[in-house]
Design an enzyme around this catalytic site. Structure first.
Site, mmCIF file in Angstrom:
data_model
loop_
_atom_site.group_PDB
_atom_site.id
_atom_site.type_symbol
_atom_site.label_atom_id
_atom_site.label_comp_id
_atom_site.label_asym_id
_atom_site.label_seq_id
_atom_site.Cartn_x
_atom_site.Cartn_y
_atom_site.Cartn_z
ATOM 1 N N PHE A 61 0.782 -1.412 0.214
ATOM 2 C CA PHE A 61 0.126 0.158 -0.174
ATOM 3 C C PHE A 61 0.968 1.123 0.032
ATOM 4 O O PHE A 61 1.872 1.356 0.658
ATOM 5 C CB PHE A 61 -1.186 -0.010 1.244
ATOM 6 N N HIS A 82 13.699 14.257 -2.694
ATOM 7 C CA HIS A 82 12.753 15.018 -3.177
ATOM 8 C C HIS A 82 11.585 13.770 -2.800
ATOM 9 O O HIS A 82 11.638 12.730 -3.009
ATOM 10 C CB HIS A 82 12.632 14.824 -4.903
ATOM 11 N N VAL A 83 10.513 14.433 -1.878
ATOM 12 C CA VAL A 83 9.407 13.288 -1.413
ATOM 13 C C VAL A 83 8.320 13.638 -2.361
ATOM 14 O O VAL A 83 7.914 14.561 -2.647
ATOM 15 C CB VAL A 83 9.012 13.924 0.001
ATOM 16 N N LEU A 84 7.718 12.333 -2.927
ATOM 17 C CA LEU A 84 6.643 12.275 -3.513
ATOM 18 C C LEU A 84 5.305 12.648 -2.730
ATOM 19 O O LEU A 84 5.378 12.187 -1.708
ATOM 20 C CB LEU A 84 6.422 11.110 -4.395
ATOM 21 N N ASP A 99 -0.941 -1.537 8.661
ATOM 22 C CA ASP A 99 -1.839 -1.441 7.372
ATOM 23 C C ASP A 99 -3.151 -0.895 7.834
ATOM 24 O O ASP A 99 -3.715 -1.169 8.760
ATOM 25 C CB ASP A 99 -2.288 -2.881 6.886
#
Length: 925
Positions: free
Chosen positions: A562, A581-583, A684
């Site tokens: 996930f 660089h954080v998406l 989760d």
């Protein structure tokens, strides 16, 4: 110099007992008073402008004082304008004062008392319906609107003062009919009479055609809806009238000029009555009502298809109603028939698979008795119900057959040749390091640290059905760390970490991607422009390696993860690195879809490097669920070549299913309760939701951390939730969870690999291949390689195999390190590698494997093209806009090599793009 007169301050000081003040103090206080007054006036003017007024009121000053945290003034009313008078106390010194109105107490006392006001009540009414104002007592009539101009306005309009003056006459607005022209009234009566005329087919067809195409009927829509409901309610025994009302409903829905959305809630009850009503038509012909129910089912499916987007609860509510009439033993067979065809019309094969198929066994006991009753009227109805049930189940077979035909004849030959070439290549690259070397850029060095644990018993992923024990489950952990060397012979620094958990049972193998993160130091390699992202390549190769080596004979394998964006997960302090660089959430889901795509291609057909070169063929399918997104929005996350259904079916070896999940297909029996179909992975979101829903059970289940999970077997519906009855409803409620809403997206991704044709059946499929990494027998736990419930081949074991408690300790150490700067990251990398070496007893010899890239990177036309499996991308320059390379003959134009140079992350981790690169969509010619 201050404008405020210092003499005023001196007078105030003397009034409070201060005899003398220094002139400097007076000057300072004057300046401060002037500043405070201007500040109050500026704030008051803001309130005046926002109120769209040109006159400053005392209420504006009071609001300004409140904003400035100053005690407001008292004694001034802002509801009426103040009248100021002027008086002179000397030459050039005017004095302004508020004029107070004189009140005659004798007149006030002798005035009649006003009427007692009524109690406050709140009622709701329609102000306007499609631009037409209903003439109800609450709404003004046209005459009132004209008389409203003559009503006095301003201070004199006060009701209490009007009562004192004797002008308190109260008028009640008369109740008038809806404003409808005589032409429309005549049209409505003629159309209704023509539709219900059983002897004149020509007029009936013309009337329905007029309703279906006339653009000027928007005022008659509520009248038609009321007509339909009235006729259905009072004519349940007349099939002709019921069928004609459905025809009127269908004509209204087909009219593209009408806005029917506000009336859907009023249209559905008559349609449901014609679908699942107890007694429809006369009792002389017991099967005559089936045609009416078929029309109602088709109309219900049209309503769901057209208005499900505007109302997310429409489909679940209708499906719940149809399922209730399908399974209720007190309902007649006609209602059961309507429930079956209604469920099929609402959602097609998905609803049939989720709601009808699991309940076929229970419904058998209800229909067996009327089927065996020879010659009775119920036998014919039971046979009709059985025919509808078989027809609904046949749609599942047709859907599965269509799903197997993924390749067309035009490309079957070329695709088979490509698959054969891939099989040949993978036969020479069986070990993890050789696969990585073949996929990483040429001459660049990477150090791989692969850490794993032996399979150990763990709590079952799925809850056990009522009356059964949980399935025996084994879990092994894999931790892959990738480092680069600074200045060829310098220290190492980690760039990527990936943790996966492999769960094995008797029937299924599950590879769960638990965590992933990057540090942002990949830019130190100075890779050529256009080189495919090594981070994406490493993640894809590692998952492909696990899929290829953990495939068992006649056992399905599923890769599950996930995607949930976070700034850092495994490397503390790495978010402070400006090159990381954080998406965001959407970019992260797309990144993982591109990671899984080559895994599906590699897992479709693979060759095992074992004694006899045995080949196994498997079908690979991908499923993506993004709670809150429909099918079209979910398909936008797929790789570009797979977003179009027709393109994906011909050019992709694996099938991608948007807004679907394989949970029902992966379970041992579709009749299991919903809570037994959803796995409970660590950290989760859906597992946390399942734990909350388990509180609804009549008998609470064991805690999630128990080694044995027993499901309750008592109660009216043992093992089933009260509020969630289907998997589709579970995902709809997931969209409203805090983790999947409030501007956040969470993507749930599965890759399912199903063996189709194992060759050399006489050979045991669990024979292990030769190990790819040299093990350390002295420090590896001793455990059999295979058993009934797990498979632990040597080629999938890490360079270091640690017991679970040591594995958890080195992972906790990683979470206490720091990767904010390069120097600190180098020291943290060294400490973690040494700590693992101490636990494994391999500190002196080292336990990392060096991999040198072998993938060619060629320069064309001043740009650089990375040749990989997905084609090339033409890059203009670092930090510049990327453009897709022009399409060559015989090749497919693919965007998927447009990868980030520094991306990573999991469903729970951090995703990183390239250092300093801007992503932009290619121009469309």
């Amino acid at each position: 110099m201050a404008v405020w007169n210092p003499d005023n301050i001196k007078d105030v000081a003397e009034s409070v007992g201060i005899a003398s003040l220094n002139d400097d103090v007076l000057q300072a206080l004057s300046s401060d008073i002037e500043y405070r007054l201007s500040q109050v006036l500026e704030e008051a003017l803001k309130f005046m402008r926002h109120s769209r007024r040109m006159t400053l009121s005392t209420q504006d000053v009071s609001q300004a004082l409140r904003v400035l945290d100053i005690e407001p003034l008292y004694g001034y009313e802002s509801t009426r304008p103040l009248k100021f008078g002027e008086a002179s106390i000397g030459p050039g010194q005017p004095l302004f004062y508020v004029e107070d109105e004189e009140v005659d107490f004798e007149k006030l006392i002798n005035a009649p008392l006003p009427k007692v006001p009524r109690e406050i009540s709140i009622t709701a009414h329609w102000l306007a319906v499609e631009g037409v104002q209903p003439s109800i007592p609450q709404n003004p009539t046209p005459a009132d609107s004209r008389n409203q101009e003559l009503v006095p306005k301003g201070p004199g309009a006060n009701q209490n003062l009007a009562a004192i003056n004797g002008s308190d006459n109260v008028t009640i607005k008369p109740l008038v009919k809806h404003v409808l022209s005589k032409e429309l009234q005549l049209y409505f009566s003629n159309v209704c009479s023509a539709v219900l005329d059983e002897n004149n087919d020509e007029n009936r067809v013309a009337a329905l055609a007029s309703i279906r195409t006339d653009p000027g009927l928007h005022q008659l829509v509520p009248y038609f809806v009321n007509f339909i409901a009235e006729k259905v309610t009072h004519n349940l025994n007349d099939l002709f009238i019921l069928s004609q009302t459905l025809q009127i409903t269908s004509a209204l829905l087909d009219n593209k000029y009408l806005l029917v959305d506000p009336y859907v809630a009023s249209i559905i009850p008559p349609v449901l009555t014609c679908l699942v009503g107890r007694h429809l038509g006369s009792s002389l012909d017991p099967l005559s009502h089936h045609s009416l129910r078929n029309i109602a089912a088709a109309l219900l499916g049209s309503l769901c298809k057209k208005y499900a987007k505007s109302s997310r609860t429409l489909k679940p509510r209708l499906a719940r109603t149809c399922l209730k009439h399908f399974l209720d033993p007190t309902k007649p067979l006609g209602s059961n028939y309507g429930g079956i065809i209604g469920l099929q019309a609402i959602g097609g094969t998905e609803v049939v698979r989720a709601l009808i198929l699991p309940n076929v066994k229970d419904y058998e006991s209800l229909i067996r008795e009327p089927l065996e009753d020879e010659g009775s009227p119920k036998q014919a109805e039971a046979e009709a119900v059985l025919t509808a049930l078989v027809g609904a189940l046949q749609t599942l077979e047709e859907d599965s057959v269509n799903g197997m035909n993924g390749l067309t004849n035009g490309k079957a030959g070329s695709d088979s040749q490509n698959l054969a070439a891939k099989e040949s290549d993978m036969a020479h690259a069986s070990s993890l390091e050789s696969k990585l070397a073949a996929s990483l850029p040429r001459h660049h060095r990477f150090t791989i640290h692969h850490l794993s644990t032996p399979p150990t018993p763990c709590p079952a992923l799925h809850s056990a059905p009522p009356g059964q024990k949980p399935e025996k489950t084994y879990c092994e952990s894999h931790f892959l760390s990738v480092s680069i060397t600074l200045d060829n012979a310098g220290p190492q620094v980690q760039i990527l970490a990936l943790e996966t958990l492999v769960y094995t049972t008797l029937h299924l193998t599950t590879v769960f991607v638990a965590k992933a993160d990057s540090t942002g130091y990949l830019h130190l390699l100075n890779l050529p422009r256009g080189t495919p992202s090594p981070l994406k390549t490493i993640a894809s190769v590692f998952l492909s390696h696990l899929v290829a080596t953990r495939q068992r004979k006649n056992r399905r394998l599923v890769v599950s993860l996930f995607a949930r964006a976070q700034d850092q997960y495994l490397f503390p302090g790495s978010v402070e690195n400006p090159r990381k660089h954080v998406l965001d959430d959407r970019g992260l889901v797309r990144w993982w879809c591109r990671v899984l795509e080559p895994v599906l291609h590699a897992g479709t057909t693979w060759i095992s490097s074992r004694k006899h070169g045995r080949k196994h063929t498997s079908a690979a399918e991908a499923y993506l669920r993004v709670p809150g997104c429909d099918v079209h929005e979910t398909r936008s996350f797929f790789p570009r070549c797979l977003r179009d259904i027709t393109t994906a079916s011909t050019s992709a070896a694996a099938k991608w299913h948007p807004s679907r999940d394989p949970l029902l297909d992966l379970c041992r029996s579709p009749a299991f309760p919903e809570r037994c179909l959803i796995p409970r992975f660590p950290d989760d979101p859906k597992a946390r939701f399942v734990d909350e829903l388990d509180e609804e059970l009549t008998e609470p289940p064991p805690p999630p951390d128990a080694s044995v999970r027993e499901s309750p077997s008592k109660g009216k519906r043992p093992g089933r939730w009260r509020s969630v009855s289907t998997l589709e409803q579970f995902w709809e409620l997931m969209a409203f969870r805090q983790e999947c809403s409030s501007g956040r997206l969470v993507g749930f991704l599965w890759g399912v690999f199903t063996p189709l044709r194992p060759e050399s059946p006489t050979q045991d499929p669990l024979d292990p291949p030769p190990p790819s990494l040299p093990p350390s027998p002295a420090h590896q736990p001793q455990r059999p390689e295979k058993s009934t419930h797990y498979f632990w081949p040597l080629e999938t074991r890490g360079t270091v195999v640690l017991p679970q408690k040591h594995y958890d300790r080195v992972n906790r150490l990683l979470l206490h390190l720091d990767y904010a700067t390069l120097d600190i990251a180098v020291e943290s990398t060294k400490r973690w590698v040494e700590d693992v070496g101490i636990c494994a007893g391999r500190l002196e010899e080292g336990w990392g494997i060096e991999v040198v890239g072998e993938m060619e990177v060629s320069v064309e036309g001043g740009g650089v093209e990375g040749k990989g499996e997905n084609g090339g991308v033409h890059v203009l320059g670092m930090g510049m806009v990327r453009k897709k390379k022009k399409k060559k003959r015989g090749t497919d134009d693919d965007e998927e090599t447009r990868d980030e140079a520094d991306g990573g992350g999991t469903g729970a981790g951090v995703q990183v793009l390239s250092a300093g690169l801007l992503r932009k969509k290619p121009k469309v010619n």
